[in-house]
Design a protein around this motif. Structure first.
Motif, short mmCIF file in Angstrom:
data_model
loop_
_atom_site.label_atom_id
_atom_site.label_comp_id
_atom_site.label_asym_id
_atom_site.label_seq_id
_atom_site.Cartn_x
_atom_site.Cartn_y
_atom_site.Cartn_z
N ILE A 90 49.52 34.28 38.02
CA ILE A 90 48.79 33.00 38.06
C ILE A 90 48.82 32.41 39.47
N VAL A 91 50.01 32.35 40.07
CA VAL A 91 50.15 31.77 41.42
C VAL A 91 49.39 32.62 42.44
N LEU A 92 49.49 33.94 42.32
CA LEU A 92 48.77 34.84 43.23
C LEU A 92 47.27 34.60 43.14
N THR A 93 46.75 34.47 41.93
CA THR A 93 45.31 34.24 41.72
C THR A 93 44.87 32.92 42.35
N VAL A 94 45.66 31.86 42.14
CA VAL A 94 45.32 30.55 42.71
C VAL A 94 45.31 30.61 44.24
N ILE A 95 46.32 31.26 44.82
CA ILE A 95 46.40 31.38 46.28
C ILE A 95 45.19 32.13 46.83
N LEU A 96 44.83 33.25 46.18
CA LEU A 96 43.67 34.02 46.64
C LEU A 96 42.39 33.20 46.53
N LYS A 97 42.25 32.44 45.44
CA LYS A 97 41.05 31.60 45.27
C LYS A 97 40.97 30.54 46.36
N LEU A 98 42.12 29.96 46.73
CA LEU A 98 42.13 28.95 47.78
C LEU A 98 41.79 29.56 49.13
N LEU A 99 42.34 30.74 49.41
CA LEU A 99 42.05 31.41 50.68
C LEU A 99 40.58 31.81 50.80
N TYR A 101 38.14 30.31 49.21
CA TYR A 101 37.26 29.19 48.84
C TYR A 101 36.11 28.98 49.83
N PRO A 102 36.34 29.02 51.16
CA PRO A 102 35.20 28.83 52.08
C PRO A 102 34.05 29.81 51.82
N LEU A 103 34.39 31.07 51.54
CA LEU A 103 33.36 32.08 51.25
C LEU A 103 32.68 31.79 49.92
N THR A 104 33.49 31.41 48.92
CA THR A 104 32.93 31.09 47.60
C THR A 104 31.99 29.89 47.69
N TYR A 105 32.41 28.87 48.44
CA TYR A 105 31.60 27.66 48.59
C TYR A 105 30.26 28.00 49.25
N LYS A 106 30.32 28.81 50.29
CA LYS A 106 29.09 29.19 50.99
C LYS A 106 28.15 29.96 50.07
N SER A 107 28.71 30.86 49.25
CA SER A 107 27.90 31.64 48.32
C SER A 107 27.28 30.75 47.25
N GLN A 160 34.54 39.51 49.51
CA GLN A 160 35.57 39.28 48.49
C GLN A 160 35.79 40.47 47.58
N MET A 161 34.76 41.30 47.40
CA MET A 161 34.83 42.38 46.41
C MET A 161 36.01 43.34 46.61
N PRO A 162 36.31 43.81 47.86
CA PRO A 162 37.46 44.72 48.01
C PRO A 162 38.77 44.10 47.55
N ILE A 163 38.95 42.79 47.79
CA ILE A 163 40.18 42.11 47.37
C ILE A 163 40.29 42.09 45.85
N PHE A 164 39.18 41.78 45.17
CA PHE A 164 39.19 41.72 43.71
C PHE A 164 39.39 43.10 43.10
N PHE A 165 38.77 44.13 43.69
CA PHE A 165 38.95 45.49 43.18
C PHE A 165 40.39 45.96 43.38
N ALA A 166 40.98 45.65 44.54
CA ALA A 166 42.37 46.04 44.80
C ALA A 166 43.32 45.34 43.83
N LEU A 167 43.06 44.05 43.58
CA LEU A 167 43.90 43.31 42.64
C LEU A 167 43.75 43.87 41.23
N TYR A 168 42.53 44.25 40.87
CA TYR A 168 42.28 44.87 39.56
C TYR A 168 43.11 46.15 39.40
N ARG A 169 43.11 47.00 40.44
CA ARG A 169 43.86 48.26 40.37
C ARG A 169 45.36 48.00 40.25
N VAL A 170 45.85 46.99 40.99
CA VAL A 170 47.28 46.67 40.96
C VAL A 170 47.69 46.21 39.56
#
Length: 255
Positions: A90-99, A101-107, A160-170
């Motif tokens: 949960i904490v890891l997910t929140v931290i990644l979302k915050l990091l 966020y600028p890209l998500t906001y722009k998208s 963002q996709m490589p980060i999400f795919f890597a997290l999925y595999r982990v």
């Protein structure tokens, strides 16, 4: 046994060698003894490194392995403080979302602009339905005047996709989650939710998230498919590890 069926191998301890064995091959009348080391145990990076420095390569997350290793080590570091891998996820997910966020906001900002000009784009499609060249030219002109850049909407998601795919595999294949409890009815994050509560909640949150997200789809069939996506995704998550479902649920809520 070799291809000809004439050689047989036998594992036996090496005399005077602790934790070492030999592989004995009998070929016709001759015997060949090959000293080898074999490890039987969990695919935990720490355990594998303790046995031999090169054994950690057995933990393979595909082409995203370097990134996945970084995420795994960070998750284990969080676990050292929290003492619970569910909370670490949960904490890891929140931290990644915050990091991110600028890209998500722009998208999201780009998607909202695209949704705003959809009625005008539809009129252009009807007006130039027989002239593709004129349609493309008019669409580009409209997008430019409205300040919409197609690349601005896609590029942040691609980053963002490589980060999400890597997290999925982990989360899908890490030994650390094996028999690791979270809370309540989830006693093993490596197995699916036994009462399927988290996938159902995830489906509901994704429906809400879909309502809040600007819709750029104009085709009725495409809109129907988007409406069914939360249900399809929820069904897909029923058999996946609870740790992965917990990540998806946290990600959707934070989003």
């Amino acid at each position: 046994i070799d291809r000809a069926g004439s050689a047989k191998g036998l594992l036996q301890p090496l005399p005077g060698e602790q934790n070492r064995i030999s592989l004995v091959y009998s070929v016709s009348a001759n015997t060949v003894v090959l000293p080898v080391r074999i490890f039987f145990g969990p695919k935990s990076i720490d355990v594998l490194n303790a046995v031999h420095g090169s054994l950690n390569h057995a933990v393979d997350f595909g082409w995203l392995t370097p990134l996945a290793y970084g995420i795994l080590h960070f998750m284990k570091w969080l676990f050292s403080f929290l003492g619970n891998y569910g909370m670490a996820i949960i904490v890891l997910t929140v931290i990644l979302k915050l990091l991110l966020y600028p890209l998500t906001y722009k998208s999201m900002k780009s998607m909202k602009k695209m949704a705003a000009i959809q009625p005008q784009l539809q009129k252009l499609r009807e007006r130039h339905k027989d002239d593709k060249e004129a349609l493309n030219r008019e669409m580009l002109t409209l997008m430019r005047t409205q300040g919409y850049n197609p690349v601005a909407g896609c590029l942040p998601m691609l980053i963002q996709m490589p980060i999400f795919f890597a997290l999925y595999r982990v989360l899908y294949s890490s030994f650390e989650l094996y028999r690791s409890p979270f809370a309540f009815w989830i006693h093993d994050l490596s197995k699916h939710d036994p009462v399927y509560v988290t996938p159902v909640i995830l489906t509901g949150v994704m429906f809400l998230q879909q309502k809040l997200t600007p819709n750029t789809a104009t085709d009725p069939a495409q809109q129907k498919m988007l409406q069914l996506m939360p249900v399809i995704f929820g069904v897909f998550m029923l058999g996946l590890p609870a740790g992965l479902t917990l990540y998806m649920l946290t990600n959707a809520v934070v989003s």
